[in-house]
Write a protein that holds these residues in place. Structure first.
Motif, PDB file in Angstrom:
ATOM      1  N   PHE A 157       0.796  -0.973  -0.057  1.00 25.33           N
ATOM      2  CA  PHE A 157       0.200   0.098  -0.056  1.00 25.33           C
ATOM      3  C   PHE A 157       0.971   1.091   0.036  1.00 25.33           C
ATOM      4  O   PHE A 157       1.898   1.203   0.752  1.00 25.33           O
ATOM      5  CB  PHE A 157      -0.845   0.010   1.240  1.00 25.33           C
ATOM      6  N   LEU A 158       0.340   2.155  -0.618  1.00 25.10           N
ATOM      7  CA  LEU A 158       1.082   3.532  -0.694  1.00 25.10           C
ATOM      8  C   LEU A 158       0.823   4.109   0.946  1.00 25.10           C
ATOM      9  O   LEU A 158       1.932   4.793   1.602  1.00 25.10           O
ATOM     10  CB  LEU A 158       0.504   4.688  -1.483  1.00 25.10           C
ATOM     11  N   ILE A 159      -0.191   4.008   1.438  1.00 29.50           N
ATOM     12  CA  ILE A 159      -0.673   4.444   2.799  1.00 29.50           C
ATOM     13  C   ILE A 159      -1.703   3.707   3.613  1.00 29.50           C
ATOM     14  O   ILE A 159      -2.416   2.848   3.143  1.00 29.50           O
ATOM     15  CB  ILE A 159      -1.675   6.088   2.583  1.00 29.50           C
ATOM     16  N   THR A 160      -1.039   3.429   4.794  1.00 29.79           N
ATOM     17  CA  THR A 160      -2.002   2.840   5.776  1.00 29.79           C
ATOM     18  C   THR A 160      -2.615   3.747   6.973  1.00 29.79           C
ATOM     19  O   THR A 160      -1.553   4.609   7.394  1.00 29.79           O
ATOM     20  CB  THR A 160      -1.178   1.848   6.368  1.00 29.79           C
ATOM     21  N   LEU A 161      -3.698   3.751   7.221  1.00 27.29           N
ATOM     22  CA  LEU A 161      -4.563   4.486   8.099  1.00 27.29           C
ATOM     23  C   LEU A 161      -4.600   3.513   9.454  1.00 27.29           C
ATOM     24  O   LEU A 161      -5.340   2.806   9.666  1.00 27.29           O
ATOM     25  CB  LEU A 161      -5.902   4.777   7.680  1.00 27.29           C
ATOM     26  N   SER A 162      -3.325   3.711  10.329  1.00 24.02           N
ATOM     27  CA  SER A 162      -3.282   2.953  11.300  1.00 24.02           C
ATOM     28  C   SER A 162      -4.147   2.948  12.593  1.00 24.02           C
ATOM     29  O   SER A 162      -4.182   2.089  13.126  1.00 24.02           O
ATOM     30  CB  SER A 162      -1.617   3.242  11.909  1.00 24.02           C
ATOM     31  N   PHE A 163      -5.058   4.153  12.451  1.00 23.04           N
ATOM     32  CA  PHE A 163      -6.066   3.955  13.646  1.00 23.04           C
ATOM     33  C   PHE A 163      -7.260   3.425  13.070  1.00 23.04           C
ATOM     34  O   PHE A 163      -8.102   3.395  13.947  1.00 23.04           O
ATOM     35  CB  PHE A 163      -6.483   5.597  13.588  1.00 23.04           C
ATOM     36  N   LEU A 164      -7.014   2.639  12.000  1.00 19.43           N
ATOM     37  CA  LEU A 164      -8.251   1.861  11.667  1.00 19.43           C
ATOM     38  C   LEU A 164      -7.592   0.212  11.515  1.00 19.43           C
ATOM     39  O   LEU A 164      -6.320  -0.031  11.571  1.00 19.43           O
ATOM     40  CB  LEU A 164      -8.754   2.220  10.125  1.00 19.43           C
ATOM     41  N   PRO A 165      -8.590  -0.763  11.578  1.00 22.40           N
ATOM     42  CA  PRO A 165      -7.917  -2.131  11.883  1.00 22.40           C
ATOM     43  C   PRO A 165      -7.540  -2.893  10.678  1.00 22.40           C
ATOM     44  O   PRO A 165      -7.629  -4.027  10.530  1.00 22.40           O
ATOM     45  CB  PRO A 165      -9.129  -2.884  12.598  1.00 22.40           C
ATOM     46  N   GLY A 166      -7.302  -2.395   9.573  1.00 25.05           N
ATOM     47  CA  GLY A 166      -6.999  -3.030   8.416  1.00 25.05           C
ATOM     48  C   GLY A 166      -5.818  -3.866   8.603  1.00 25.05           C
ATOM     49  O   GLY A 166      -5.763  -5.092   7.798  1.00 25.05           O
ATOM     50  N   ARG A 167      -4.777  -3.599   9.312  1.00 23.25           N
ATOM     51  CA  ARG A 167      -3.609  -4.586   9.446  1.00 23.25           C
ATOM     52  C   ARG A 167      -3.947  -5.982   9.959  1.00 23.25           C
ATOM     53  O   ARG A 167      -3.778  -6.946   9.647  1.00 23.25           O
ATOM     54  CB  ARG A 167      -2.379  -3.917  10.166  1.00 23.25           C
ATOM     55  N   GLU A 168      -5.167  -5.863  11.079  1.00 18.75           N
ATOM     56  CA  GLU A 168      -5.445  -6.973  11.546  1.00 18.75           C
ATOM     57  C   GLU A 168      -6.135  -7.825  10.877  1.00 18.75           C
ATOM     58  O   GLU A 168      -6.265  -8.951  10.616  1.00 18.75           O
ATOM     59  CB  GLU A 168      -6.288  -6.655  12.773  1.00 18.75           C
ATOM     60  N   ARG A 169      -7.080  -6.899   9.947  1.00 20.12           N
ATOM     61  CA  ARG A 169      -7.939  -7.941   9.009  1.00 20.12           C
ATOM     62  C   ARG A 169      -7.191  -8.446   8.076  1.00 20.12           C
ATOM     63  O   ARG A 169      -7.633  -9.638   7.484  1.00 20.12           O
ATOM     64  CB  ARG A 169      -8.750  -6.482   8.266  1.00 20.12           C
ATOM     65  N   VAL A 170      -5.904  -8.062   7.545  1.00 22.48           N
ATOM     66  CA  VAL A 170      -5.304  -8.824   6.680  1.00 22.48           C
ATOM     67  C   VAL A 170      -3.930  -9.709   7.137  1.00 22.48           C
ATOM     68  O   VAL A 170      -3.048  -9.833   6.278  1.00 22.48           O
ATOM     69  CB  VAL A 170      -4.702  -7.964   5.523  1.00 22.48           C
ATOM     70  N   ALA A 171      -4.015  -9.903   8.428  1.00 19.17           N
ATOM     71  CA  ALA A 171      -2.853 -10.771   9.372  1.00 19.17           C
ATOM     72  C   ALA A 171      -2.816 -11.960   8.484  1.00 19.17           C
ATOM     73  O   ALA A 171      -3.571 -12.612   8.020  1.00 19.17           O
ATOM     74  CB  ALA A 171      -3.496 -10.758  10.516  1.00 19.17           C
ATOM     75  N   GLY A 172      -1.523 -12.406   8.705  1.00 13.48           N
ATOM     76  CA  GLY A 172      -1.239 -13.697   8.009  1.00 13.48           C
ATOM     77  C   GLY A 172      -0.493 -13.298   6.658  1.00 13.48           C
ATOM     78  O   GLY A 172       0.135 -14.423   6.072  1.00 13.48           O
ATOM     79  N   THR A 173      -0.504 -12.332   6.086  1.00 11.41           N
ATOM     80  CA  THR A 173       0.316 -12.079   4.782  1.00 11.41           C
ATOM     81  C   THR A 173       1.216 -11.004   4.893  1.00 11.41           C
ATOM     82  O   THR A 173       0.781  -9.973   5.696  1.00 11.41           O
ATOM     83  CB  THR A 173      -0.906 -11.606   3.743  1.00 11.41           C
ATOM     84  N   PRO A 174       2.340 -11.015   4.572  1.00 10.75           N
ATOM     85  CA  PRO A 174       3.343  -9.859   4.679  1.00 10.75           C
ATOM     86  C   PRO A 174       2.996  -8.686   4.031  1.00 10.75           C
ATOM     87  O   PRO A 174       2.286  -8.613   2.837  1.00 10.75           O
ATOM     88  CB  PRO A 174       4.497 -10.491   3.600  1.00 10.75           C
ATOM     89  N   ILE A 175       3.103  -7.645   4.850  1.00 11.21           N
ATOM     90  CA  ILE A 175       2.248  -6.319   4.297  1.00 11.21           C
ATOM     91  C   ILE A 175       3.510  -5.267   4.316  1.00 11.21           C
ATOM     92  O   ILE A 175       4.168  -5.075   5.205  1.00 11.21           O
ATOM     93  CB  ILE A 175       1.162  -5.858   5.129  1.00 11.21           C
ATOM     94  N   HIS A 176       3.501  -4.101   3.355  1.00 12.22           N
ATOM     95  CA  HIS A 176       4.426  -3.218   3.246  1.00 12.22           C
ATOM     96  C   HIS A 176       3.484  -2.137   3.054  1.00 12.22           C
ATOM     97  O   HIS A 176       2.602  -1.784   2.170  1.00 12.22           O
ATOM     98  CB  HIS A 176       5.481  -3.334   2.236  1.00 12.22           C
ATOM     99  N   SER A 177       3.843  -0.762   3.716  1.00 12.24           N
ATOM    100  CA  SER A 177       3.311   0.351   3.357  1.00 12.24           C
ATOM    101  C   SER A 177       4.430   1.562   3.442  1.00 12.24           C
ATOM    102  O   SER A 177       5.172   1.613   4.356  1.00 12.24           O
ATOM    103  CB  SER A 177       1.894   0.753   4.577  1.00 12.24           C
ATOM    104  N   THR A 178       4.115   2.224   2.307  1.00 14.40           N
ATOM    105  CA  THR A 178       5.289   3.424   2.423  1.00 14.40           C
ATOM    106  C   THR A 178       5.106   4.446   3.178  1.00 14.40           C
ATOM    107  O   THR A 178       6.012   4.924   3.736  1.00 14.40           O
ATOM    108  CB  THR A 178       5.363   4.049   0.837  1.00 14.40           C
ATOM    109  N   ILE A 179       3.760   4.855   3.544  1.00 17.91           N
ATOM    110  CA  ILE A 179       3.414   5.764   4.575  1.00 17.91           C
ATOM    111  C   ILE A 179       2.343   5.404   5.304  1.00 17.91           C
ATOM    112  O   ILE A 179       1.393   4.711   5.048  1.00 17.91           O
ATOM    113  CB  ILE A 179       2.854   7.147   3.684  1.00 17.91           C
ATOM    114  N   THR A 180       2.666   5.762   6.636  1.00 18.64           N
ATOM    115  CA  THR A 180       1.758   5.177   7.832  1.00 18.64           C
ATOM    116  C   THR A 180       0.934   6.552   8.316  1.00 18.64           C
ATOM    117  O   THR A 180       1.943   7.403   8.893  1.00 18.64           O
ATOM    118  CB  THR A 180       2.390   4.172   8.892  1.00 18.64           C
ATOM    119  N   PHE A 181      -0.175   6.787   8.452  1.00 13.56           N
ATOM    120  CA  PHE A 181      -0.693   7.977   9.223  1.00 13.56           C
ATOM    121  C   PHE A 181      -1.399   7.451  10.463  1.00 13.56           C
ATOM    122  O   PHE A 181      -2.004   6.461  10.585  1.00 13.56           O
ATOM    123  CB  PHE A 181      -1.713   8.834   8.429  1.00 13.56           C
TER     124      PHE A 181
END
Ligand code: AMP
Length: 181
Positions: A157-181
């Motif tokens: 992803f270009l951007i992850t909105l860390s105050f929302l539960p996206g990372r937990e929802r896609v747990a189990g797959t390697p994830i990269h985000s260029t920018i985290t807000f």
């Protein structure tokens, strides 16, 4: 499963080119407008380089990108990785036979489609989108790729909105985000 930390300096430089638009497309949403970043040649190239780099050794065969801003980022990333490009679209937009996955929204549900013959069981897929928010879109895309028998090797992803539960929802797959807000 976060990968190595992002380049903070790059993230800071790129984040200055992302415009916050309050109450778009509806009240209460702070929309992350990436068009200033896309319009800057050096920033656009640096962003897609950074989104591709962690997956250079992952033998990616296909980049699966999500309509519509994911397409803009997914094309250059696919070319950098020597991979093909596969579009995931809203229902009714793809011309040939499709697989469909529904996903829940705050109110109601939506769906995404992929061409049924877009990739097969030998494919190693990187999923690309502009923003990870609640993770519903990325998770539905992951299910679409799995339904074709292909392997999801990562999410970028270009951007992850860390105050929302996206990372937990896609747990189990390697994830990269260029920018985290
Ligand atoms: P989600 O399924 O909640 O993770 O939402 C991700 C999708 O919605 C991505 O395709 C984004 O383009 C879009 N999106 C969600 N929230 C935002 C936001 N605050 N700014 C821009 N796009 C967003």
């Amino acid at each position: 499963m976060p990968l190595a930390p992002t380049d903070l300096d790059l993230a800071q430089r790129l984040s200055r080119l992302i415009r916050d638009v309050p109450d778009y497309p509806k009240p209460g949403i702070l929309f992350k407008d990436i068009t200033p970043l896309l319009g800057d040649a050096a920033a656009f190239a640096a962003a897609t380089d950074d989104m591709a780099r962690p997956f250079e050794a992952s033998a990616v065969t296909h980049v699966v990108a999500i309509e519509s801003r994911g397409f803009i980022l997914g094309g250059p990333i696919a070319q950098r990785l020597g991979a093909g490009f596969v579009p995931v679209r809203k229902p009714g937009k793809l011309p040939s036979a499709t697989r469909r996955e529904e996903y829940a929204l705050e109110y109601g549900s939506d769906a995404l489609e992929i061409h049924a013959d877009a990739c097969d069981s030998g494919a190693r897929v990187l999923i690309v989108d502009d923003v990870l928010a609640t993770g519903g879109t990325a998770d539905a895309t992951r299910r679409l790729v799995n339904a074709l028998g292909a392997t999801v090797v990562g999410l970028s992803f270009l951007i992850t909105l860390s105050f929302l539960p996206g990372r937990e929802r896609v747990a189990g797959t390697p994830i990269h985000s260029t920018i985290t807000f």
